[in-house]
Design a protein around this motif. Sequence first.
Motif, PDB file in Angstrom:
ATOM      1  N   VAL A 113       2.542  14.579   6.277  1.00 37.13           N
ATOM      2  CA  VAL A 113       3.186  14.370   7.177  1.00 37.13           C
ATOM      3  C   VAL A 113       3.965  12.749   6.793  1.00 37.13           C
ATOM      4  N   CYS A 114       5.186  12.399   6.805  1.00 40.48           N
ATOM      5  CA  CYS A 114       5.830  11.372   7.235  1.00 40.48           C
ATOM      6  C   CYS A 114       6.773  11.189   8.540  1.00 40.48           C
ATOM      7  N   SER A 115       7.262  10.117   8.802  1.00 43.90           N
ATOM      8  CA  SER A 115       8.166  10.182   9.638  1.00 43.90           C
ATOM      9  C   SER A 115       9.121   9.205   9.058  1.00 43.90           C
ATOM     10  N   LEU A 116      10.916   9.834   9.789  1.00 44.53           N
ATOM     11  CA  LEU A 116      11.273   9.239   9.404  1.00 44.53           C
ATOM     12  C   LEU A 116      12.056   8.899  10.104  1.00 44.53           C
ATOM     13  N   ASN A 117      12.066   9.067  11.078  1.00 45.02           N
ATOM     14  CA  ASN A 117      11.811   7.944  12.553  1.00 45.02           C
ATOM     15  C   ASN A 117      11.555   8.506  14.245  1.00 45.02           C
TER      16      ASN A 117
ATOM     17  N   VAL B 133       4.885   6.655  -1.648  1.00 45.57           N
ATOM     18  CA  VAL B 133       5.846   6.226  -0.190  1.00 45.57           C
ATOM     19  C   VAL B 133       4.995   5.410   0.552  1.00 45.57           C
ATOM     20  N   PRO B 134       5.227   4.680   0.979  1.00 44.24           N
ATOM     21  CA  PRO B 134       4.734   3.643   1.533  1.00 44.24           C
ATOM     22  C   PRO B 134       4.134   4.299   2.609  1.00 44.24           C
ATOM     23  N   ILE B 135       2.734   3.563   2.583  1.00 43.60           N
ATOM     24  CA  ILE B 135       1.346   4.003   3.624  1.00 43.60           C
ATOM     25  C   ILE B 135       2.409   4.049   4.886  1.00 43.60           C
ATOM     26  N   GLU B 136       3.490   3.093   6.050  1.00 45.61           N
ATOM     27  CA  GLU B 136       3.624   3.123   7.144  1.00 45.61           C
ATOM     28  C   GLU B 136       4.096   4.538   7.229  1.00 45.61           C
ATOM     29  N   LYS B 137       5.025   5.104   6.226  1.00 55.33           N
ATOM     30  CA  LYS B 137       5.301   6.045   6.627  1.00 55.33           C
ATOM     31  C   LYS B 137       4.708   7.400   7.079  1.00 55.33           C
ATOM     32  N   VAL B 138       3.288   7.802   6.424  1.00 54.19           N
ATOM     33  CA  VAL B 138       2.914   8.480   6.950  1.00 54.19           C
ATOM     34  C   VAL B 138       1.849   8.438   8.087  1.00 54.19           C
ATOM     35  N   GLN B 139       1.501   9.562   8.524  1.00 57.02           N
ATOM     36  CA  GLN B 139       1.497   9.323   9.983  1.00 57.02           C
ATOM     37  C   GLN B 139       0.086  10.432   9.364  1.00 57.02           C
TER      38      GLN B 139
ATOM     39  N   GLU C  14       3.720   5.366 -14.920  1.00 57.51           N
ATOM     40  CA  GLU C  14       4.798   5.717 -14.105  1.00 57.51           C
ATOM     41  C   GLU C  14       5.309   6.200 -13.332  1.00 57.51           C
ATOM     42  N   VAL C  15       5.883   5.431 -11.877  1.00 59.26           N
ATOM     43  CA  VAL C  15       5.285   6.301 -10.323  1.00 59.26           C
ATOM     44  C   VAL C  15       6.989   6.188  -9.737  1.00 59.26           C
ATOM     45  N   PHE C  16       7.171   7.380  -9.319  1.00 61.58           N
ATOM     46  CA  PHE C  16       8.751   7.224  -8.734  1.00 61.58           C
ATOM     47  C   PHE C  16       8.742   6.487  -7.123  1.00 61.58           C
ATOM     48  N   TYR C  17       9.060   5.358  -6.836  1.00 60.92           N
ATOM     49  CA  TYR C  17       8.881   5.287  -5.541  1.00 60.92           C
ATOM     50  C   TYR C  17       9.685   6.307  -4.236  1.00 60.92           C
ATOM     51  N   LEU C  18       9.783   6.641  -3.937  1.00 57.51           N
ATOM     52  CA  LEU C  18      10.569   7.691  -2.908  1.00 57.51           C
ATOM     53  C   LEU C  18      10.553   6.530  -1.285  1.00 57.51           C
ATOM     54  N   ASN C  19      12.079   5.947  -1.011  1.00 57.02           N
ATOM     55  CA  ASN C  19      12.066   5.099  -0.227  1.00 57.02           C
ATOM     56  C   ASN C  19      12.803   6.394   1.284  1.00 57.02           C
ATOM     57  N   LEU C  20      11.767   6.507   2.031  1.00 49.73           N
ATOM     58  CA  LEU C  20      12.018   8.043   2.687  1.00 49.73           C
ATOM     59  C   LEU C  20      13.237   7.181   3.686  1.00 49.73           C
ATOM     60  N   ASP C  21      13.488   6.176   4.309  1.00 49.20           N
ATOM     61  CA  ASP C  21      14.243   5.595   4.171  1.00 49.20           C
ATOM     62  C   ASP C  21      15.819   6.210   4.238  1.00 49.20           C
TER      63      ASP C  21
ATOM     64  N   LYS D  54       0.786  -1.190   0.217  1.00 48.84           N
ATOM     65  CA  LYS D  54      -0.319  -0.451   0.026  1.00 48.84           C
ATOM     66  C   LYS D  54       1.034   1.394   0.083  1.00 48.84           C
ATOM     67  N   LEU D  55       1.077   2.475  -0.721  1.00 48.41           N
ATOM     68  CA  LEU D  55       1.045   2.841  -1.248  1.00 48.41           C
ATOM     69  C   LEU D  55       0.492   4.456  -1.094  1.00 48.41           C
ATOM     70  N   VAL D  56       0.722   5.502  -0.718  1.00 52.02           N
ATOM     71  CA  VAL D  56       0.400   7.102  -0.909  1.00 52.02           C
ATOM     72  C   VAL D  56       1.117   7.849  -2.352  1.00 52.02           C
ATOM     73  N   SER D  57       0.015   8.271  -3.050  1.00 54.54           N
ATOM     74  CA  SER D  57       0.612   8.614  -4.578  1.00 54.54           C
ATOM     75  C   SER D  57      -0.187  10.061  -4.461  1.00 54.54           C
ATOM     76  N   PHE D  58       1.065  10.770  -5.129  1.00 55.87           N
ATOM     77  CA  PHE D  58       0.722  11.898  -5.783  1.00 55.87           C
ATOM     78  C   PHE D  58       1.478  12.547  -6.935  1.00 55.87           C
ATOM     79  N   GLU D  59       0.808  13.834  -7.377  1.00 57.76           N
ATOM     80  CA  GLU D  59       1.549  14.152  -8.579  1.00 57.76           C
ATOM     81  C   GLU D  59       2.108  15.592  -8.439  1.00 57.76           C
ATOM     82  N   LEU D  60       2.756  15.701  -8.775  1.00 55.85           N
ATOM     83  CA  LEU D  60       3.478  17.169  -9.394  1.00 55.85           C
ATOM     84  C   LEU D  60       4.167  17.499 -10.514  1.00 55.85           C
TER      85      LEU D  60
END
Length: 158
Positions: free
Chosen positions: A92-96, A37-43, A146-153, A24-30
């Motif tokens: 808003v995403c959590s990095l740590n 981004v992975p949904i687990e990282k989204v607060q 096509e979607v660019f996957y962002l690995n926030l880690d 599961k991913l949260v997707s957006f367009e710019l």
Amino acid sequence: MTHTNYNRRFRSKKQGAVRTPPRKLVSFELGNVNYAVPIEKVQRVVKDFNPYGFLDSGQSLVRHQEELITLINLSKIFPSSRSIADCNYLIVCSLNKSDRLGIPIPDMPKILEIPEESFCEIPELYRQQQLPPVIEKLIRAPDGSEVFYLNLDLFSPT
């Protein structure tokens, strides 16, 4: 032949394979570029925010619920016609445990469920063109885009 032997004989290999659940991913367009981004990282997703303290890198800050959040401007990576001022939402995403990263976006994000086989590596020739490490993979979305996957880690503030 017993009932058990009969069933085993006609089982297909597909039944024996373990299927991995889709991610599961949260997707957006710019601009005309899609990100996820992975949904687990989204607060949370915040509507209407006021950034301040813009840096040359495009980064800024926002205070939300007494929490300071660093904003990144992805249009510095892939130039688009939108600036942070045109963005109405903030992912808003959590990095740590203590750091929060905000991604300003113009429209409400979408939730995607993507099977693991839809993720592919970005070609090395393309990656050499100043592509930051946070952009880890390329995804073929169900709609064919096509979607660019962002690995926030792998996010680095520099």
